[in-house]
Scaffold this motif. Structure first.
Motif, PDB file in Angstrom:
ATOM      1  N   GLU A  79     -31.762  20.595 -67.719  1.00  0.00           N
ATOM      2  CA  GLU A  79     -31.589  21.455 -66.545  1.00  0.00           C
ATOM      3  C   GLU A  79     -30.349  21.058 -65.759  1.00  0.00           C
ATOM      4  O   GLU A  79     -29.610  21.917 -65.255  1.00  0.00           O
ATOM      5  CB  GLU A  79     -32.834  21.367 -65.651  1.00  0.00           C
ATOM      6  CG  GLU A  79     -34.066  22.029 -66.255  1.00  0.00           C
ATOM      7  CD  GLU A  79     -35.277  21.890 -65.356  1.00  0.00           C
ATOM      8  OE1 GLU A  79     -35.202  21.116 -64.382  1.00  0.00           O
ATOM      9  OE2 GLU A  79     -36.295  22.555 -65.626  1.00  0.00           O
ATOM     10  N   ASN A  80     -30.110  19.747 -65.643  1.00  0.00           N
ATOM     11  CA  ASN A  80     -28.923  19.278 -64.923  1.00  0.00           C
ATOM     12  C   ASN A  80     -27.644  19.715 -65.627  1.00  0.00           C
ATOM     13  O   ASN A  80     -26.651  20.065 -64.968  1.00  0.00           O
ATOM     14  CB  ASN A  80     -28.950  17.757 -64.802  1.00  0.00           C
ATOM     15  CG  ASN A  80     -29.987  17.286 -63.800  1.00  0.00           C
ATOM     16  OD1 ASN A  80     -30.424  18.056 -62.953  1.00  0.00           O
ATOM     17  ND2 ASN A  80     -30.405  16.032 -63.905  1.00  0.00           N
ATOM     18  N   LYS A  81     -27.656  19.695 -66.957  1.00  0.00           N
ATOM     19  CA  LYS A  81     -26.473  20.156 -67.697  1.00  0.00           C
ATOM     20  C   LYS A  81     -26.195  21.624 -67.398  1.00  0.00           C
ATOM     21  O   LYS A  81     -25.037  22.018 -67.184  1.00  0.00           O
ATOM     22  CB  LYS A  81     -26.696  19.963 -69.199  1.00  0.00           C
ATOM     23  CG  LYS A  81     -26.642  18.509 -69.656  1.00  0.00           C
ATOM     24  CD  LYS A  81     -26.830  18.417 -71.166  1.00  0.00           C
ATOM     25  CE  LYS A  81     -26.764  16.959 -71.649  1.00  0.00           C
ATOM     26  NZ  LYS A  81     -26.969  16.877 -73.118  1.00  0.00           N
ATOM     27  N   ALA A  82     -27.271  22.414 -67.399  1.00  0.00           N
ATOM     28  CA  ALA A  82     -27.099  23.839 -67.109  1.00  0.00           C
ATOM     29  C   ALA A  82     -26.583  24.048 -65.685  1.00  0.00           C
ATOM     30  O   ALA A  82     -25.725  24.903 -65.436  1.00  0.00           O
ATOM     31  CB  ALA A  82     -28.440  24.569 -67.304  1.00  0.00           C
ATOM     32  N   LEU A  83     -27.086  23.224 -64.759  1.00  0.00           N
ATOM     33  CA  LEU A  83     -26.623  23.328 -63.370  1.00  0.00           C
ATOM     34  C   LEU A  83     -25.159  22.933 -63.245  1.00  0.00           C
ATOM     35  O   LEU A  83     -24.385  23.566 -62.508  1.00  0.00           O
ATOM     36  CB  LEU A  83     -27.482  22.448 -62.462  1.00  0.00           C
ATOM     37  CG  LEU A  83     -28.910  22.933 -62.202  1.00  0.00           C
ATOM     38  CD1 LEU A  83     -29.687  21.878 -61.415  1.00  0.00           C
ATOM     39  CD2 LEU A  83     -28.908  24.254 -61.447  1.00  0.00           C
ATOM     40  N   LEU A  84     -24.743  21.892 -63.977  1.00  0.00           N
ATOM     41  CA  LEU A  84     -23.344  21.471 -63.935  1.00  0.00           C
ATOM     42  C   LEU A  84     -22.423  22.559 -64.473  1.00  0.00           C
ATOM     43  O   LEU A  84     -21.320  22.778 -63.966  1.00  0.00           O
ATOM     44  CB  LEU A  84     -23.162  20.178 -64.730  1.00  0.00           C
ATOM     45  CG  LEU A  84     -23.784  18.919 -64.091  1.00  0.00           C
ATOM     46  CD1 LEU A  84     -23.670  17.727 -65.049  1.00  0.00           C
ATOM     47  CD2 LEU A  84     -23.086  18.594 -62.781  1.00  0.00           C
ATOM     48  N   GLN A  85     -22.873  23.230 -65.539  1.00  0.00           N
ATOM     49  CA  GLN A  85     -22.087  24.337 -66.075  1.00  0.00           C
ATOM     50  C   GLN A  85     -21.963  25.460 -65.047  1.00  0.00           C
ATOM     51  O   GLN A  85     -20.898  26.064 -64.894  1.00  0.00           O
ATOM     52  CB  GLN A  85     -22.735  24.854 -67.361  1.00  0.00           C
ATOM     53  CG  GLN A  85     -22.679  23.857 -68.519  1.00  0.00           C
ATOM     54  CD  GLN A  85     -23.418  24.360 -69.746  1.00  0.00           C
ATOM     55  OE1 GLN A  85     -24.011  25.434 -69.734  1.00  0.00           O
ATOM     56  NE2 GLN A  85     -23.389  23.568 -70.815  1.00  0.00           N
ATOM     57  N   ARG A  86     -23.075  25.713 -64.370  1.00  0.00           N
ATOM     58  CA  ARG A  86     -23.056  26.762 -63.352  1.00  0.00           C
ATOM     59  C   ARG A  86     -22.106  26.384 -62.208  1.00  0.00           C
ATOM     60  O   ARG A  86     -21.361  27.225 -61.700  1.00  0.00           O
ATOM     61  CB  ARG A  86     -24.481  26.953 -62.815  1.00  0.00           C
ATOM     62  CG  ARG A  86     -24.604  27.947 -61.664  1.00  0.00           C
ATOM     63  CD  ARG A  86     -24.156  29.329 -62.063  1.00  0.00           C
ATOM     64  NE  ARG A  86     -24.330  30.284 -60.981  1.00  0.00           N
ATOM     65  CZ  ARG A  86     -23.752  31.466 -60.929  1.00  0.00           C
ATOM     66  NH1 ARG A  86     -22.933  31.834 -61.923  1.00  0.00           N
ATOM     67  NH2 ARG A  86     -23.969  32.279 -59.925  1.00  0.00           N
ATOM     68  N   VAL A  87     -22.147  25.095 -61.825  1.00  0.00           N
ATOM     69  CA  VAL A  87     -21.257  24.620 -60.775  1.00  0.00           C
ATOM     70  C   VAL A  87     -19.800  24.778 -61.189  1.00  0.00           C
ATOM     71  O   VAL A  87     -18.936  25.148 -60.388  1.00  0.00           O
ATOM     72  CB  VAL A  87     -21.577  23.150 -60.424  1.00  0.00           C
ATOM     73  CG1 VAL A  87     -20.496  22.563 -59.526  1.00  0.00           C
ATOM     74  CG2 VAL A  87     -22.926  23.058 -59.732  1.00  0.00           C
TER      75      VAL A  87
END
Length: 359
Positions: free
Chosen positions: A234-242
């Motif tokens: 989930e954090n990876k997906a959030l970093l991509q979104r950021v």
């Protein structure tokens, strides 16, 4: 209103009895010219409310009427029994004081002052009734601060008072009702709760938490590892979104910003060789990270080494939030001088954030 039918202590002389209602006169009125006296209300026709035109006794024409104060004083001085004699009052008062006595008579019926009661008691018994009335408000003796009707106090103490002692249906311990909810949710050792480890799902008594954790330690480690792996994804997906948002943010921050400084009366100012300053401007209103404040200045008649030229200068300022900006400023700035008078040749200098119009 006709004569007074109060119970008189002595017989009333017939001259003081109204010839119309045959009762002792009330608010006696004398007739002119015949001088007969009657109750004030008896000189009005009962069905029409119109004043009589003839004397009820002699049938003579009524010329005028006037209060007969002599008769009134005699009548008000006659002794009468209290109107509450049937309830036990033995007072004898002057008729003129009868209403005053009745307003304070201990044998008069009054209604209980407590809301919801509605009981009718003798005035002399009211104080005793109020003191024990079931609807009288009393303060709970358990010091909960509530005031309840006396008749509902026992129910309040047994079922409603937050200071009453209640027993936990699980562990059997007792405590005040105001603390029972916290005990039930957080403290009761015999109440079943679900394991807080996500995915475990086992129900156990709160007091057996340590044993449960020890018994299922290996499974908990596996569940926590799986949970951690999920959080990493989930954090990876959030970093991509950021990263995408930052890219969009940067594109907004690098958008072209055009501002104008209009110089009025330029010809006169140039002739006077004035040096002018604009008010402070902000480079971009859509992006905090690119809000560089700046100020323009103009030398209207050139510098010493360029007489006759127009000098335009750009000055970055610290502004309100300098810590959010990158220093030194690395933004591209283009300045353009536009002559607004007719077909004169326009002078152009490089830029994109400041435009000066000469009027």
């Amino acid at each position: 209103e006709m004569g007074c039918d109060a119970e008189y202590v002595d017989d009333v002389h017939e001259e003081l009895v109204c010839a119309v209602c045959h009762l002792p006169m009330l608010r006696a009125v004398g007739i002119h010219p015949c001088a007969h006296a009657f109750c004030e209300g008896c000189l009005v026709a009962p069905h029409t409310g119109v004043a009589l035109q003839e004397c009820p006794t002699c049938r003579g024409a009524i010329g005028s009427t006037a209060p007969s104060y002599a008769v009134r004083n005699v009548m008000n001085g006659l002794l009468v029994y209290c109107t509450h004699t049937a309830r036990g009052c033995e007072e004898k008062v002057k008729r003129g004081d009868l209403e005053t006595h009745a307003a304070t008579c201990g044998f008069a019926e009054v209604t209980c002052t407590h809301a919801g009661c509605g009981a009718t008691v003798l005035r002399r018994d009211l104080k005793a009734h109020v003191a024990k009335c079931e609807w009288g408000l009393v303060t709970c003796p358990k010091r909960c601060g509530e005031r309840v009707p006396r008749g509902k106090l026992e129910k309040h103490k047994a079922e409603e008072c937050v200071k009453r002692m209640v027993e936990c249906e699980k562990c059997g311990t007792k405590r005040k009702a105001e603390a029972s909810e916290e005990h039930r949710k957080r403290l009761c050792p015999d109440r079943e709760v679900e394991c807080e480890v996500a995915g475990c799902g086992v129900m156990y008594k709160r007091g057996a938490r340590a044993e449960h954790m020890k018994e299922h330690a290996e499974r908990h480690v596996e569940l926590l590892a799986a949970e951690n792996k999920l959080r990493v994804e989930e954090n990876k997906a959030l970093l991509q979104r950021v990263a995408v948002l930052e890219s969009n943010f940067e594109s907004r921050c690098t958008a072209t910003c055009v501002l104008e400084w209009i110089v009025d009366g330029f010809s006169a100012k140039r002739q006077a060789q004035q040096h002018m300053y604009s008010s402070q401007m902000v480079m971009s209103h859509s992006c905090l990270a690119n809000r560089y404040p700046f100020q323009l200045s103009m030398d209207s008649n050139g510098m010493n080494d360029h007489p006759g030229a127009v000098g335009l200068f750009f000055y970055p300022r610290r502004g309100e939030h300098p810590h959010r900006l990158e220093w030194p400023m690395k933004k591209k700035v283009e300045m353009r001088i536009v002559n607004q008078k007719g077909a004169r040749r326009q002078r152009t200098r490089s830029a994109r954030s400041g435009r000066v119009r000469l009027a």
